[in-house]
Design an enzyme around this catalytic site. Structure first.
Site, PDB file in Angstrom:
ATOM      1  N   ASP A  14       0.871  -0.815  -0.528  1.00  0.00           N
ATOM      2  CA  ASP A  14       0.427   0.212   0.202  1.00  0.00           C
ATOM      3  C   ASP A  14       0.963   1.196   0.616  1.00  0.00           C
ATOM      4  OD1 ASP A  14      -2.281  -2.061   0.324  1.00  0.00           O
ATOM      5  OD2 ASP A  14      -2.054  -1.430   1.886  1.00  0.00           O
ATOM      6  N   LYS A  36       0.627  -8.468  -1.544  1.00  0.00           N
ATOM      7  CA  LYS A  36      -1.323  -7.656  -1.258  1.00  0.00           C
ATOM      8  C   LYS A  36      -0.932  -7.141  -2.722  1.00  0.00           C
ATOM      9  CE  LYS A  36      -3.380  -5.628   0.968  1.00  0.00           C
ATOM     10  NZ  LYS A  36      -4.612  -4.818   0.288  1.00  0.00           N
ATOM     11  N   ASP A  63      -6.312  -7.180  -4.644  1.00  0.00           N
ATOM     12  CA  ASP A  63      -6.454  -7.293  -3.657  1.00  0.00           C
ATOM     13  C   ASP A  63      -7.992  -6.175  -4.449  1.00  0.00           C
ATOM     14  OD1 ASP A  63      -8.514  -6.474  -1.157  1.00  0.00           O
ATOM     15  OD2 ASP A  63      -7.636  -5.600  -0.123  1.00  0.00           O
ATOM     16  N   LYS A  65     -11.429  -5.902  -4.424  1.00  0.00           N
ATOM     17  CA  LYS A  65     -13.154  -6.111  -3.987  1.00  0.00           C
ATOM     18  C   LYS A  65     -13.750  -5.926  -4.748  1.00  0.00           C
ATOM     19  CE  LYS A  65     -10.705  -4.986   0.566  1.00  0.00           C
ATOM     20  NZ  LYS A  65      -9.718  -3.705   0.510  1.00  0.00           N
ATOM     21  N   HIS A  67     -17.401  -6.012  -6.880  1.00  0.00           N
ATOM     22  CA  HIS A  67     -19.036  -6.154  -6.874  1.00  0.00           C
ATOM     23  C   HIS A  67     -19.572  -5.233  -7.523  1.00  0.00           C
ATOM     24  CE1 HIS A  67     -22.340  -6.416  -4.972  1.00  0.00           C
ATOM     25  NE2 HIS A  67     -22.664  -5.520  -3.958  1.00  0.00           N
ATOM     26  N   ASP A  68     -19.881  -5.401  -8.523  1.00  0.00           N
ATOM     27  CA  ASP A  68     -20.531  -5.246  -9.591  1.00  0.00           C
ATOM     28  C   ASP A  68     -21.605  -6.223 -10.341  1.00  0.00           C
ATOM     29  OD1 ASP A  68     -21.509  -3.858 -12.210  1.00  0.00           O
ATOM     30  OD2 ASP A  68     -19.529  -2.342 -11.686  1.00  0.00           O
ATOM     31  N   ILE A  69     -22.115  -5.986 -11.595  1.00  0.00           N
ATOM     32  CA  ILE A  69     -23.411  -6.754 -11.575  1.00  0.00           C
ATOM     33  C   ILE A  69     -22.484  -8.206 -12.302  1.00  0.00           C
ATOM     34  CG2 ILE A  69     -24.751  -4.908 -12.875  1.00  0.00           C
ATOM     35  CD1 ILE A  69     -24.063  -5.566 -15.856  1.00  0.00           C
ATOM     36  N   ASN A  71     -22.250  -9.684 -15.150  1.00  0.00           N
ATOM     37  CA  ASN A  71     -21.789 -10.288 -16.575  1.00  0.00           C
ATOM     38  C   ASN A  71     -20.268  -9.450 -16.128  1.00  0.00           C
ATOM     39  OD1 ASN A  71     -21.324 -10.923 -19.364  1.00  0.00           O
ATOM     40  ND2 ASN A  71     -21.820  -8.858 -19.059  1.00  0.00           N
ATOM     41  N   THR A  72     -20.470  -8.273 -15.212  1.00  0.00           N
ATOM     42  CA  THR A  72     -19.147  -7.620 -15.335  1.00  0.00           C
ATOM     43  C   THR A  72     -18.219  -8.365 -14.002  1.00  0.00           C
ATOM     44  OG1 THR A  72     -20.080  -4.627 -15.248  1.00  0.00           O
ATOM     45  CG2 THR A  72     -17.720  -5.711 -14.914  1.00  0.00           C
ATOM     46  N   THR A 118     -11.675  -4.165   7.935  1.00  0.00           N
ATOM     47  CA  THR A 118     -10.915  -4.612   9.325  1.00  0.00           C
ATOM     48  C   THR A 118     -10.939  -3.076  10.050  1.00  0.00           C
ATOM     49  OG1 THR A 118      -9.011  -3.876   8.155  1.00  0.00           O
ATOM     50  CG2 THR A 118      -9.505  -6.295   9.183  1.00  0.00           C
ATOM     51  N   GLY A 208       0.936  -4.610   6.327  1.00  0.00           N
ATOM     52  CA  GLY A 208       1.341  -4.251   5.180  1.00  0.00           C
ATOM     53  C   GLY A 208       1.836  -2.725   6.332  1.00  0.00           C
ATOM     54  N   ARG A 209       1.791  -1.108   6.797  1.00  0.00           N
ATOM     55  CA  ARG A 209       2.428  -0.691   7.545  1.00  0.00           C
ATOM     56  C   ARG A 209       3.135  -0.862   8.018  1.00  0.00           C
ATOM     57  NH1 ARG A 209      -2.728   3.350   7.858  1.00  0.00           N
ATOM     58  NH2 ARG A 209      -3.514   0.913   7.507  1.00  0.00           N
TER      59      ARG A 209
END
Length: 234
Positions: A14, A36, A63, A65, A67-69, A71-72, A118, A208-209
């Site tokens: 990140d 990641k 990563d 995430k 979230h769509d229709i 088909n996409t 989180t 990460g950090r």
């Protein structure tokens, strides 16, 4: 869980840009084999950068995430599957999980359902309109991930035991919100140390950090790997 101990640590890149990511990978060297790449980096060349990491022998977790229709989601997942990535995240809604499973079909890409971020506490979930508390919501997402053929679930350390109780060993548990003792919490609300998370039942830890902002990132990564190794059930 049969992954090598070193691969159970996934370092989150990140960072602001590809040059910074390349510099961090170089500093970490052989201490880290799994990275990641999240949305911040993905939008500025992180996917081809991840492909370069894979050609160099590293494992990569995108990563995104999604979230769509359906088909996409299916078509986007197929694109990521073609890179050879190990994992990709989607939000753990049944329709989205099912579409991602179709997109990953025939590949080695493992779909991970994101349960509850989180950074969210009980008040945040209520404000977002959820009628369930965080623990009950994570349990529901775990069942839905299993039913829709996901490889695993992303959850905070505090819900690991709930996921294990709900789906047993059916899902790999990938856990962000891991902070070595004494590290700053940042924007994380539901955290554990690496040892606590492994003992609770996590398969992979995303850090990460605490690593990327350490004075000696490779030393911090090695310390976390040693903590994982000491905590893995014999």
């Amino acid at each position: 869980m049969t992954a090598p101990v070193r691969d159970r640590l996934i370092v989150a890149l990140d960072v602001p840009g590809i040059k910074e990511a390349e510099a961090m990978v170089e500093r970490l060297g052989d201490s880290v084999g799994f990275y990641k790449i999240g949305m911040e980096l993905a939008y500025i060349g992180g996917i081809p950068f991840g492909e370069r990491l894979m050609r160099a022998g590293k494992k990569v977790f995108f990563d995104l995430k999604l979230h769509d229709i359906p088909n996409t989601v299916e078509r986007a997942t197929a694109q990521i599957a073609s890179t050879g990535a190990a994992f990709m995240t989607v939000h753990a809604y049944p329709q989205t999980l099912a579409a991602a499973a179709l997109g990953a079909r025939g590949s080695d890409l493992g779909i991970l359902g994101v349960s509850v971020l989180t950074s969210m506490g009980e008040d945040d979930a209520a404000r977002a309109g959820y009628g369930l508390g965080v623990d009950d919501l994570v349990r529901r997402r775990a069942r839905q991930a299993q039913e829709n053929h996901a490889a695993g679930l992303v959850c905070s350390p505090l819900e690991i035991r709930s996921v294990c109780e709900t789906v047993g060993a059916a899902l790999q548990i990938v856990t962000p919100g891991v902070r070595p003792a004494g590290a700053a919490l940042g924007d994380q609300k539901r955290v554990m140390t690496p040892a606590e998370a492994i003992l609770a039942g996590a398969d992979y830890l995303v850090v990460g950090r605490p690593i990327t902002q350490a004075a000696e990132p490779a030393n911090m990564a090695e310390a976390i790997i040693a903590e994982i190794a000491a905590s893995v059930p014999r």
